[in-house]
Design a protein around this motif. Structure first.
Motif, PDB file in Angstrom:
ATOM      1  N   LEU A  10      -9.414-121.036  94.978  1.00 42.34           N
ATOM      2  CA  LEU A  10      -9.711-119.468  94.597  1.00 42.34           C
ATOM      3  C   LEU A  10      -7.928-118.819  94.694  1.00 42.34           C
ATOM      4  N   LYS A  11      -7.316-118.563  96.398  1.00 44.35           N
ATOM      5  CA  LYS A  11      -6.737-118.420  95.950  1.00 44.35           C
ATOM      6  C   LYS A  11      -5.445-118.561  95.116  1.00 44.35           C
ATOM      7  N   GLU A  12      -5.045-119.555  94.866  1.00 45.20           N
ATOM      8  CA  GLU A  12      -4.381-119.535  93.585  1.00 45.20           C
ATOM      9  C   GLU A  12      -4.395-119.228  92.625  1.00 45.20           C
ATOM     10  N   ALA A  13      -5.566-119.507  92.343  1.00 43.66           N
ATOM     11  CA  ALA A  13      -6.118-119.270  90.852  1.00 43.66           C
ATOM     12  C   ALA A  13      -6.091-117.151  90.843  1.00 43.66           C
ATOM     13  N   ALA A  14      -6.366-117.032  91.258  1.00 41.24           N
ATOM     14  CA  ALA A  14      -6.462-115.395  91.914  1.00 41.24           C
ATOM     15  C   ALA A  14      -4.854-114.763  91.315  1.00 41.24           C
ATOM     16  N   GLU A  15      -3.765-115.846  92.919  1.00 41.93           N
ATOM     17  CA  GLU A  15      -2.099-114.871  91.616  1.00 41.93           C
ATOM     18  C   GLU A  15      -1.695-115.904  90.598  1.00 41.93           C
ATOM     19  N   ASN A  16      -2.419-116.420  90.132  1.00 42.67           N
ATOM     20  CA  ASN A  16      -1.972-116.912  88.810  1.00 42.67           C
ATOM     21  C   ASN A  16      -2.268-115.651  87.599  1.00 42.67           C
ATOM     22  N   SER A  17      -4.095-115.493  87.530  1.00 47.91           N
ATOM     23  CA  SER A  17      -4.413-114.349  86.984  1.00 47.91           C
ATOM     24  C   SER A  17      -3.576-113.277  87.159  1.00 47.91           C
ATOM     25  N   LYS A  18      -2.662-112.473  88.654  1.00 51.11           N
ATOM     26  CA  LYS A  18      -2.593-111.524  88.962  1.00 51.11           C
ATOM     27  C   LYS A  18      -1.109-111.435  88.013  1.00 51.11           C
ATOM     28  N   MET A  19       0.018-112.697  87.830  1.00 47.51           N
ATOM     29  CA  MET A  19       0.744-113.054  87.407  1.00 47.51           C
ATOM     30  C   MET A  19       1.261-113.295  86.176  1.00 47.51           C
ATOM     31  N   ASN A  20      -0.176-113.630  85.433  1.00 51.53           N
ATOM     32  CA  ASN A  20      -0.409-113.991  84.100  1.00 51.53           C
ATOM     33  C   ASN A  20      -0.472-112.164  83.287  1.00 51.53           C
ATOM     34  N   SER A  21      -1.234-111.759  84.290  1.00 52.07           N
ATOM     35  CA  SER A  21      -1.706-109.651  83.993  1.00 52.07           C
ATOM     36  C   SER A  21       0.440-109.461  83.583  1.00 52.07           C
ATOM     37  N   PHE A  22       0.673-109.400  84.758  1.00 54.56           N
ATOM     38  CA  PHE A  22       2.348-108.884  85.291  1.00 54.56           C
ATOM     39  C   PHE A  22       3.000-109.388  84.051  1.00 54.56           C
ATOM     40  N   LEU A  23       2.830-109.984  83.962  1.00 54.13           N
ATOM     41  CA  LEU A  23       3.957-110.968  82.536  1.00 54.13           C
ATOM     42  C   LEU A  23       3.637-109.924  81.206  1.00 54.13           C
ATOM     43  N   LEU A  24       2.769-110.760  81.399  1.00 56.08           N
ATOM     44  CA  LEU A  24       2.099-109.657  79.086  1.00 56.08           C
ATOM     45  C   LEU A  24       1.690-108.358  79.594  1.00 56.08           C
ATOM     46  N   GLY A  25       1.086-108.221  80.424  1.00 49.99           N
ATOM     47  CA  GLY A  25       1.247-106.243  80.567  1.00 49.99           C
ATOM     48  C   GLY A  25      -0.154-105.883  80.477  1.00 49.99           C
ATOM     49  N   PRO A  26      -0.342-104.572  80.250  1.00 49.84           N
ATOM     50  CA  PRO A  26      -2.044-104.421  79.911  1.00 49.84           C
ATOM     51  C   PRO A  26      -1.826-104.626  78.226  1.00 49.84           C
ATOM     52  N   GLU A  27      -3.404-104.901  78.496  1.00 52.58           N
ATOM     53  CA  GLU A  27      -3.792-105.049  77.283  1.00 52.58           C
ATOM     54  C   GLU A  27      -4.148-103.120  76.936  1.00 52.58           C
ATOM     55  N   PRO A  28      -4.008-103.494  75.009  1.00 50.40           N
ATOM     56  CA  PRO A  28      -4.255-102.396  74.698  1.00 50.40           C
ATOM     57  C   PRO A  28      -5.581-102.224  74.011  1.00 50.40           C
ATOM     58  N   THR A  29      -5.504-100.781  74.765  1.00 49.62           N
ATOM     59  CA  THR A  29      -7.379-100.369  74.785  1.00 49.62           C
ATOM     60  C   THR A  29      -7.450-100.201  73.229  1.00 49.62           C
ATOM     61  N   ALA A  30      -8.719-100.189  72.847  1.00 49.73           N
ATOM     62  CA  ALA A  30      -9.458 -99.583  71.235  1.00 49.73           C
ATOM     63  C   ALA A  30      -9.141 -98.823  70.878  1.00 49.73           C
ATOM     64  N   ALA A  31      -9.273 -97.388  71.922  1.00 50.69           N
ATOM     65  CA  ALA A  31      -8.414 -96.026  71.250  1.00 50.69           C
ATOM     66  C   ALA A  31      -7.016 -96.655  71.538  1.00 50.69           C
ATOM     67  N   GLY A  32      -6.418 -97.199  71.683  1.00 54.01           N
ATOM     68  CA  GLY A  32      -4.860 -96.661  71.407  1.00 54.01           C
ATOM     69  C   GLY A  32      -4.696 -97.504  70.630  1.00 54.01           C
ATOM     70  N   ARG A  33      -5.852 -98.744  69.767  1.00 53.41           N
ATOM     71  CA  ARG A  33      -4.857 -98.650  69.204  1.00 53.41           C
ATOM     72  C   ARG A  33      -5.237 -98.004  67.168  1.00 53.41           C
ATOM     73  N   THR A  34      -6.139 -97.601  67.724  1.00 50.13           N
ATOM     74  CA  THR A  34      -7.069 -96.586  66.842  1.00 50.13           C
ATOM     75  C   THR A  34      -5.954 -95.747  65.613  1.00 50.13           C
ATOM     76  N   GLU A  35      -5.227 -95.293  67.261  1.00 54.47           N
ATOM     77  CA  GLU A  35      -4.313 -93.519  67.769  1.00 54.47           C
ATOM     78  C   GLU A  35      -3.363 -93.817  66.652  1.00 54.47           C
ATOM     79  N   PRO A  36      -2.524 -95.219  66.827  1.00 58.09           N
ATOM     80  CA  PRO A  36      -1.333 -94.928  65.885  1.00 58.09           C
ATOM     81  C   PRO A  36      -1.631 -95.550  64.023  1.00 58.09           C
ATOM     82  N   ASP A  37      -3.120 -95.542  63.458  1.00 61.53           N
ATOM     83  CA  ASP A  37      -3.250 -96.119  62.615  1.00 61.53           C
ATOM     84  C   ASP A  37      -3.795 -95.168  61.944  1.00 61.53           C
ATOM     85  N   ALA A  38      -4.219 -94.103  62.663  1.00 61.69           N
ATOM     86  CA  ALA A  38      -4.585 -92.701  62.052  1.00 61.69           C
ATOM     87  C   ALA A  38      -3.296 -92.045  62.228  1.00 61.69           C
TER      88      ALA A  38
END
Length: 324
Positions: free
Chosen positions: A290-318
């Protein structure tokens, strides 16, 4: 008449036979005697009608008519005697049926047999526990040392050591295991205490049922309920959370407030001393995974960055639509 004269040969009796005495001397003086009457016994070897008809008290014994054992009877009796003392003799003769000898019961086996059952008193009622049937599952409860200046006990309950529910004798095992857990808890606890419930690495088939947990809570003495200060659950699963949510109406609000969820051994070590707690190997492996899985999840989140929210995706379109 004295004994000397009475023991003389009686010529009238015939065949030179002595006449039996009719009186016996008593000690205490030569002049003190007491007459004892005795029936006359005829030991004549000749049977005659005159002898049989003298008096009703006469007794005639004819030695020739006595049924005495012959030589064959003596040998047969001897054989039976040998059969009783030595079974091998009877087996050689082929007359007796074969049998299994009774096994000897040593003192050590007798002592071990006395340990198969334990009598306990729970709620002023006497119960008997089959210790043999729960022997593989006795590690389910153990003493984990003390906390708070070495006064309060730590009781460890490892659910991974519970039996599989698909066993044919599952209910019998759980019934005896329940009595063992409750009686052991009463022996271990003197003052305030806490329970550490090791829930991880336990498959669903080994999870205790709702009725079993409810019965445990109802059978716990009021003193044990009052002295329980904390109920820590390590590696809680959705199943145990659901069970506790269902049983919440049956337990008091005070008991519900004592429940605390802990996600890792590191977090548990911050709450209580772990020096005397024996953690099963399966729990340690699960905690590491569980500890290794939690560390891998944190690493993946750091490398990929925060996912864009639905509001952020609609603002450029507008914005693009307004510019056009």
């Amino acid at each position: 008449m004295d004994l000397a004269s009475e023991s003389k040969m009686n010529s009238e009796g015939g065949e030179g036979r002595p006449v039996p005495p009719t009186s016996l001397p008593l000690q205490g003086g030569a002049t003190q005697r007491k007459k004892l009457s005795a029936p006359r016994i005829s030991l004549s070897l000749d049977q005659s009608e005159d002898d049989l008809g003298e008096t009703p008290d006469d007794l005639d014994i004819n030695v020739d008519d006595l049924d005495t054992p012959d030589e064959g009877d003596y040998l047969d009796y001897t054989d039976h005697e040998m059969d009783w003392e030595d079974p091998n003799v009877a087996n050689r003769s082929g007359l007796s049926e074969p049998y299994d000898p009774i096994p000897t019961y040593s003192a050590e086996e007798e002592r071990q047999d006395g340990k198969l059952w334990r009598t306990v008193v729970i709620g002023e009622q006497e119960h008997r526990i089959n210790m043999k049937i729960i022997e593989p599952y006795m590690r389910v409860i153990s003493h984990g040392g003390y906390y708070s200046n070495g006064v309060n006990a730590i009781i460890v309950f490892a659910a991974c050591f519970l039996p599989d529910s698909n066993r044919e004798d599952y209910h019998e095992i759980m019934e005896n295991l329940f009595l063992y857990v409750i009686s052991t808890l009463e022996l271990m606890v003197a003052e305030d205490y806490m329970i550490v419930y090791l829930n991880g690495a336990t498959p669903h088939r080994r999870m205790p049922g709702l009725g079993w947990l409810k019965k445990c809570y109802q059978m716990i003495d009021r003193r044990l309920r009052k002295n329980l200060k904390s109920f820590i659950i390590l590696h809680p699963s959705w199943f145990i959370r659901t069970v506790l949510a269902i049983t919440k109406p049956f337990i008091s609000a005070k008991f519900s407030s004592k429940i605390q969820y802990v996600a890792s051994l590191d977090e548990l070590q911050k709450l209580i001393p772990m020096d005397s707690i024996q953690i099963p190997e399966c729990i340690i492996r699960l905690d590491k995974e569980l500890k290794e899985a939690a560390e891998n999840s944190k690493m993946n989140s750091f490398l990929l960055g925060p996912e864009p929210t639905a509001a952020g995706r609609t603002e450029p379109d507008a914005a693009g639509a307004s510019s056009s």
